[in-house]
Design a protein around this motif. Structure first.
Motif, mmCIF file in Angstrom:
data_model
loop_
_atom_site.group_PDB
_atom_site.id
_atom_site.type_symbol
_atom_site.label_atom_id
_atom_site.label_comp_id
_atom_site.label_asym_id
_atom_site.label_seq_id
_atom_site.Cartn_x
_atom_site.Cartn_y
_atom_site.Cartn_z
ATOM 1 N N ALA A 32 12.714 31.561 81.649
ATOM 2 C CA ALA A 32 13.418 31.603 81.133
ATOM 3 C C ALA A 32 14.895 30.490 81.043
ATOM 4 O O ALA A 32 14.762 29.813 82.007
ATOM 5 C CB ALA A 32 14.600 32.721 81.825
ATOM 6 N N SER A 34 17.685 29.478 82.818
ATOM 7 C CA SER A 34 17.804 30.019 84.112
ATOM 8 C C SER A 34 17.359 29.551 85.361
ATOM 9 O O SER A 34 17.686 29.870 85.900
ATOM 10 C CB SER A 34 19.674 30.606 84.277
ATOM 11 N N ALA A 35 15.894 29.896 84.997
ATOM 12 C CA ALA A 35 14.782 30.009 85.691
ATOM 13 C C ALA A 35 14.992 28.887 87.668
ATOM 14 O O ALA A 35 15.424 29.183 88.371
ATOM 15 C CB ALA A 35 13.613 29.744 85.562
ATOM 16 N N ASN A 79 8.493 39.249 85.851
ATOM 17 C CA ASN A 79 9.511 38.660 85.301
ATOM 18 C C ASN A 79 8.941 36.568 85.457
ATOM 19 O O ASN A 79 8.104 36.987 86.013
ATOM 20 C CB ASN A 79 11.004 38.291 84.983
ATOM 21 N N ASN A 104 9.004 42.649 82.558
ATOM 22 C CA ASN A 104 10.120 42.496 82.134
ATOM 23 C C ASN A 104 11.104 42.264 82.550
ATOM 24 O O ASN A 104 11.353 41.552 83.545
ATOM 25 C CB ASN A 104 9.806 44.258 82.942
ATOM 26 N N ILE A 105 11.262 41.225 81.435
ATOM 27 C CA ILE A 105 11.953 40.182 81.744
ATOM 28 C C ILE A 105 13.585 40.093 80.859
ATOM 29 O O ILE A 105 13.954 41.075 80.105
ATOM 30 C CB ILE A 105 11.345 38.588 80.695
ATOM 31 N N PHE A 106 14.515 39.616 81.521
ATOM 32 C CA PHE A 106 16.002 39.864 81.187
ATOM 33 C C PHE A 106 16.640 39.193 80.427
ATOM 34 O O PHE A 106 16.994 39.746 79.312
ATOM 35 C CB PHE A 106 16.928 39.211 82.351
ATOM 36 N N ARG A 112 7.973 34.010 74.515
ATOM 37 C CA ARG A 112 7.988 34.408 76.120
ATOM 38 C C ARG A 112 7.044 35.188 76.736
ATOM 39 O O ARG A 112 6.294 35.149 77.385
ATOM 40 C CB ARG A 112 9.441 34.745 77.036
ATOM 41 N N LEU A 167 12.791 39.274 92.200
ATOM 42 C CA LEU A 167 13.948 38.225 91.212
ATOM 43 C C LEU A 167 14.274 38.639 90.416
ATOM 44 O O LEU A 167 15.087 38.357 89.436
ATOM 45 C CB LEU A 167 13.346 36.908 91.615
ATOM 46 N N GLU A 168 14.486 40.400 91.152
ATOM 47 C CA GLU A 168 15.818 41.297 89.977
ATOM 48 C C GLU A 168 17.145 41.393 89.651
ATOM 49 O O GLU A 168 17.718 40.274 90.299
ATOM 50 C CB GLU A 168 15.729 42.786 90.138
ATOM 51 N N SER A 192 23.010 39.318 97.488
ATOM 52 C CA SER A 192 23.073 39.909 95.538
ATOM 53 C C SER A 192 22.947 41.556 95.557
ATOM 54 O O SER A 192 22.853 42.430 96.652
ATOM 55 C CB SER A 192 21.732 39.231 95.041
ATOM 56 N N ASP A 204 13.050 37.901 101.545
ATOM 57 C CA ASP A 204 11.759 36.772 102.416
ATOM 58 C C ASP A 204 12.119 35.903 100.484
ATOM 59 O O ASP A 204 11.607 36.510 99.568
ATOM 60 C CB ASP A 204 11.162 36.983 102.713
ATOM 61 N N GLU A 205 10.965 34.838 100.594
ATOM 62 C CA GLU A 205 10.123 33.934 99.446
ATOM 63 C C GLU A 205 9.202 34.600 99.021
ATOM 64 O O GLU A 205 8.345 35.197 99.241
ATOM 65 C CB GLU A 205 10.114 32.183 99.640
HETATM 66 O O1 PTJ Z 1 11.899 36.307 83.681
HETATM 67 P P1 PTJ Z 1 13.773 36.424 83.691
HETATM 68 O O2 PTJ Z 1 14.182 36.177 82.225
HETATM 69 O O3 PTJ Z 1 13.499 37.928 84.055
HETATM 70 O O4 PTJ Z 1 14.787 35.538 84.059
HETATM 71 C C1 PTJ Z 1 14.295 35.385 85.971
HETATM 72 C C2 PTJ Z 1 15.797 35.264 86.621
HETATM 73 C C3 PTJ Z 1 15.337 34.623 87.995
HETATM 74 C C4 PTJ Z 1 15.799 33.197 85.971
HETATM 75 C C5 PTJ Z 1 17.087 35.646 85.812
HETATM 76 O O5 PTJ Z 1 16.548 37.062 86.580
HETATM 77 C C6 PTJ Z 1 17.962 35.501 86.925
HETATM 78 O O6 PTJ Z 1 19.081 34.925 86.612
HETATM 79 O O7 PTJ Z 1 18.089 35.987 88.563
HETATM 80 P P2 PTJ Z 1 19.041 35.599 89.147
HETATM 81 O O8 PTJ Z 1 20.143 36.750 89.082
HETATM 82 O O9 PTJ Z 1 19.397 34.217 89.367
HETATM 83 O O10 PTJ Z 1 19.019 36.191 90.384
HETATM 84 C C7 PTJ Z 1 17.193 35.582 91.442
HETATM 85 C C8 PTJ Z 1 17.764 36.080 92.060
HETATM 86 O O11 PTJ Z 1 16.044 35.738 93.152
HETATM 87 C C9 PTJ Z 1 18.596 35.125 93.370
HETATM 88 O O12 PTJ Z 1 19.410 36.404 94.234
HETATM 89 C C10 PTJ Z 1 18.080 34.161 94.181
HETATM 90 O O13 PTJ Z 1 18.346 34.002 95.824
HETATM 91 C C11 PTJ Z 1 16.521 34.525 94.145
HETATM 92 N N1 PTJ Z 1 15.709 34.125 94.600
HETATM 93 C C12 PTJ Z 1 14.962 32.538 93.760
HETATM 94 N N2 PTJ Z 1 14.012 33.291 93.918
HETATM 95 C C13 PTJ Z 1 13.497 33.134 94.911
HETATM 96 C C14 PTJ Z 1 13.918 34.291 95.422
HETATM 97 N N3 PTJ Z 1 14.027 35.551 95.612
HETATM 98 C C15 PTJ Z 1 12.702 35.601 96.341
HETATM 99 N N4 PTJ Z 1 12.317 34.389 96.284
HETATM 100 C C16 PTJ Z 1 11.956 33.244 95.464
HETATM 101 N N5 PTJ Z 1 11.165 32.008 95.368
#
Ligand code: PTJ
Length: 246
Positions: A32, A34-35, A79, A104-106, A112, A167-168, A192, A204-205
């Motif tokens: 995405a 914003s990934a 995702n 299942n993607i946002f 994609r 990362l939901e 979050s 955790d990561e």
């Molecule tokens: O692929 P899509 O279209 O489903 O989009 C995926 C993203 C991640 C872009 C989308 O779901 C999104 O915008 O997510 P958010 O709302 O930014 O939330 C992502 C969360 O994951 C944040 O709270 C981050 O702190 C957390 N995060 C990011 N990288 C990692 C993580 N948590 C665990 N491990 C990571 N590597």
């Protein structure tokens, strides 16, 4: 990973490796827009957690594994970031758990979806894995969600009793909880909405979580006293200590 040149002895090796995976995935059309922002936010929290699995996250990981193993119909939702960072190990985990994965993607686009399914099929082929990959042909919708992000499959997400969602986003997590599912969230940000909404939240990561799951797969038992609020409070406490200790 062919053009990744950092030496494993580099103190930031792991961080550089994950960034590289995302850069490559971006070029391959998996991510995405914003990934990278999402990843950056995750990195910031990981830094504050000491870039390690804190004991309460380990406890939540074992609880999550036990729930997945006990489930009638477990599923792992994937995702773009999850596939890019940990596609191989997530498929290995799914095979060990005998459960399907569902893309299942946002930010859902046909391009994609095709790229993500293609990446997972290639991993399956390379490692000769027996895992069902769902999501290409959605035949159901997650109730309470608007737009293409609600599209899913009946045999995967809809009929699942335990679902792991790395990362939901908060809305979807809430919608899945409202459907009565046990929702396992992996999110470095304990503040979050997803982290707060989840049934079991692993602060955790992602790549560490999946490795920990693979290492503990035979040793997981449900802890009836597990309390998700305590897991979140403990993670926040670790972050606070980072600011107050020398
Ligand atoms: O692929 P899509 O279209 O489903 O989009 C995926 C993203 C991640 C872009 C989308 O779901 C999104 O915008 O997510 P958010 O709302 O930014 O939330 C992502 C969360 O994951 C944040 O709270 C981050 O702190 C957390 N995060 C990011 N990288 C990692 C993580 N948590 C665990 N491990 C990571 N590597």
């Amino acid at each position: 990973m062919s053009d990744f040149a950092a030496d494993p002895s580099h103190p930031r090796y792991q961080s550089l490796l994950l960034r590289h995976r995302l850069e490559q995935a971006e070029k391959d059309g998996l991510l995405a827009g914003s990934a990278m922002i999402a990843h950056g936010r995750g990195e910031a929290y990981d830094y504050l957690l000491g870039e390690r699995t804190i004991p309460s996250a380990h406890m939540a990981t074992v609880q999550a594994l036990a729930a997945l193993r006990k489930a009638q119909r477990p599923v792992i939702s994937l995702n773009g970031n999850a596939v890019a960072l940990a596609g191989e190990s997530l498929l290995m985990l799914a095979e060990r758990l005998s459960c399907p994965v569902e893309i299942n993607i946002f930010y859902r686009t046909p391009e994609r979806m095709t790229a993500l399914i293609g990446r997972l099929e290639a991993i399956k082929e390379k490692h000769q894995l027996e895992v069902q990959i769902l999501g290409a042909e959605p035949n159901a919708r997650i109730p309470g969600l608007e737009g293409p992000r609600a599209n899913c499959t009946k045999e995967g997400i809809i009929d699942s009793d335990v679902i792991m969602v790395p990362l939901e986003d908060g809305d979807r997590c809430e919608a899945l909880v409202a459907m009565g599912k046990t929702v396992i969230v992996i999110d470095l940000n304990p503040l979050s909405r997803s982290a707060k909404m989840g049934s079991i939240t692993i602060v955790d990561e992602l790549t560490r979580v999946v490795q920990n799951m693979l290492a503990n797969i035979e040793n997981s038992a449900v802890d009836e006293a597990f309390n998700n609020d305590e897991v979140l409070a403990d993670a926040l406490q670790h972050i606070a200590t980072k600011f107050t200790s020398p």
